[in-house]
Scaffold this motif. Structure first.
Motif, PDB file in Angstrom:
ATOM      1  N   ASP A   1       1.189  -5.274  12.898  1.00 44.75           N
ATOM      2  CA  ASP A   1       2.314  -4.689  12.606  1.00 44.75           C
ATOM      3  C   ASP A   1       2.055  -3.281  12.157  1.00 44.75           C
ATOM      4  O   ASP A   1       2.882  -2.150  12.659  1.00 44.75           O
ATOM      5  N   LEU A   2       0.903  -2.878  11.177  1.00 45.56           N
ATOM      6  CA  LEU A   2       0.713  -1.408  10.880  1.00 45.56           C
ATOM      7  C   LEU A   2       0.717  -0.717  11.992  1.00 45.56           C
ATOM      8  O   LEU A   2       0.862   0.462  12.144  1.00 45.56           O
ATOM      9  N   ALA A   3      -0.383  -1.101  12.996  1.00 48.16           N
ATOM     10  CA  ALA A   3      -0.710  -0.129  14.204  1.00 48.16           C
ATOM     11  C   ALA A   3       0.396  -0.047  15.133  1.00 48.16           C
ATOM     12  O   ALA A   3       0.518   1.231  15.524  1.00 48.16           O
ATOM     13  N   VAL A   4       1.427  -0.989  15.109  1.00 46.33           N
ATOM     14  CA  VAL A   4       2.659  -0.530  15.886  1.00 46.33           C
ATOM     15  C   VAL A   4       3.467   0.353  15.246  1.00 46.33           C
ATOM     16  O   VAL A   4       3.684   1.325  15.996  1.00 46.33           O
ATOM     17  N   PHE A   5       3.433   0.213  14.129  1.00 46.34           N
ATOM     18  CA  PHE A   5       4.490   1.337  12.971  1.00 46.34           C
ATOM     19  C   PHE A   5       3.721   2.669  13.235  1.00 46.34           C
ATOM     20  O   PHE A   5       4.238   3.714  13.476  1.00 46.34           O
ATOM     21  N   LEU A   6       2.270   2.859  13.142  1.00 41.05           N
ATOM     22  CA  LEU A   6       1.591   3.929  13.171  1.00 41.05           C
ATOM     23  C   LEU A   6       1.696   4.669  14.578  1.00 41.05           C
ATOM     24  O   LEU A   6       1.842   5.834  14.298  1.00 41.05           O
ATOM     25  N   ALA A   7       1.844   3.782  15.581  1.00 42.64           N
ATOM     26  CA  ALA A   7       1.969   4.320  17.021  1.00 42.64           C
ATOM     27  C   ALA A   7       3.326   4.867  17.415  1.00 42.64           C
ATOM     28  O   ALA A   7       3.353   5.841  18.229  1.00 42.64           O
ATOM     29  N   THR A   8       4.287   4.634  16.613  1.00 44.63           N
ATOM     30  CA  THR A   8       5.520   5.333  17.086  1.00 44.63           C
ATOM     31  C   THR A   8       6.086   6.641  16.276  1.00 44.63           C
ATOM     32  O   THR A   8       5.157   7.017  15.366  1.00 44.63           O
TER      33      THR A   8
END
Length: 163
Positions: free
Chosen positions: A156-163
């Motif tokens: 979830d953190l990786a997805v958030f940081l990618a946006t």
């Protein structure tokens, strides 16, 4: 007459008053209460504030300085009778203060008993206000986050940081 608060607690109150003064804010009861740490509030539940042989309570001074058990119901009006002891409240509050410190000092918490600590936090809110506990539970995402575990959180953190 002995002071009601112990030396550490007195220092904590003075620190908040100094900080408010430095911020050019009036020292009001609301600001003072809000400025004190969870550790301060947990410390008020230590044995020193209970009517016992090792507390600061002195009947001969004419002014009792012990808070517990006399004021437990006033502080936690919905505290179940089976938990209505100073020592139980202290244990729960101290554990929550430790969790708070771990989080705010950026230490890993995944190995802590997060589900039990979450239940404790929810219970403490309910001791103060059952309605607030119910509102908290309806908005609460902690069980879902904990259930995902570290891997789910990292995803979830990786997805958030990618946006």
């Amino acid at each position: 007459m002995p002071p009601i608060l112990g030396p550490w607690e007195q220092d904590e109150v003075l620190k908040v008053k100094k900080r408010l003064g430095a911020e050019k804010k009036a020292v009001t009861p609301d600001r003072l209460i809000a400025g004190l740490s969870l550790g301060f509030w947990a410390a008020l539940f230590t044995r020193r504030y209970e009517i016992s042989p090792i507390s600061s309570y002195t009947a001969t001074a004419g002014r009792p300085t012990a808070f517990w058990p006399r004021h437990l119901r006033a502080v936690f009006p919905a505290l179940p009778k089976r938990f209505a002891t100073r020592s139980h409240a202290y244990t729960v509050l101290r554990n929550l203060a430790d969790l708070r410190n771990q989080v705010f000092h950026h230490r890993p918490i995944w190995r802590l008993p997060l589900n039990a600590l979450h239940v404790s936090a929810t219970e403490v809110i309910g001791w103060i206000s059952p309605d607030l506990r119910d509102l908290t539970v309806t908005m609460d995402r902690v069980p879902q986050v904990v259930a995902k575990g570290v891997a789910g959180f990292e995803t979830d953190l990786a997805v958030f940081l990618a946006t």
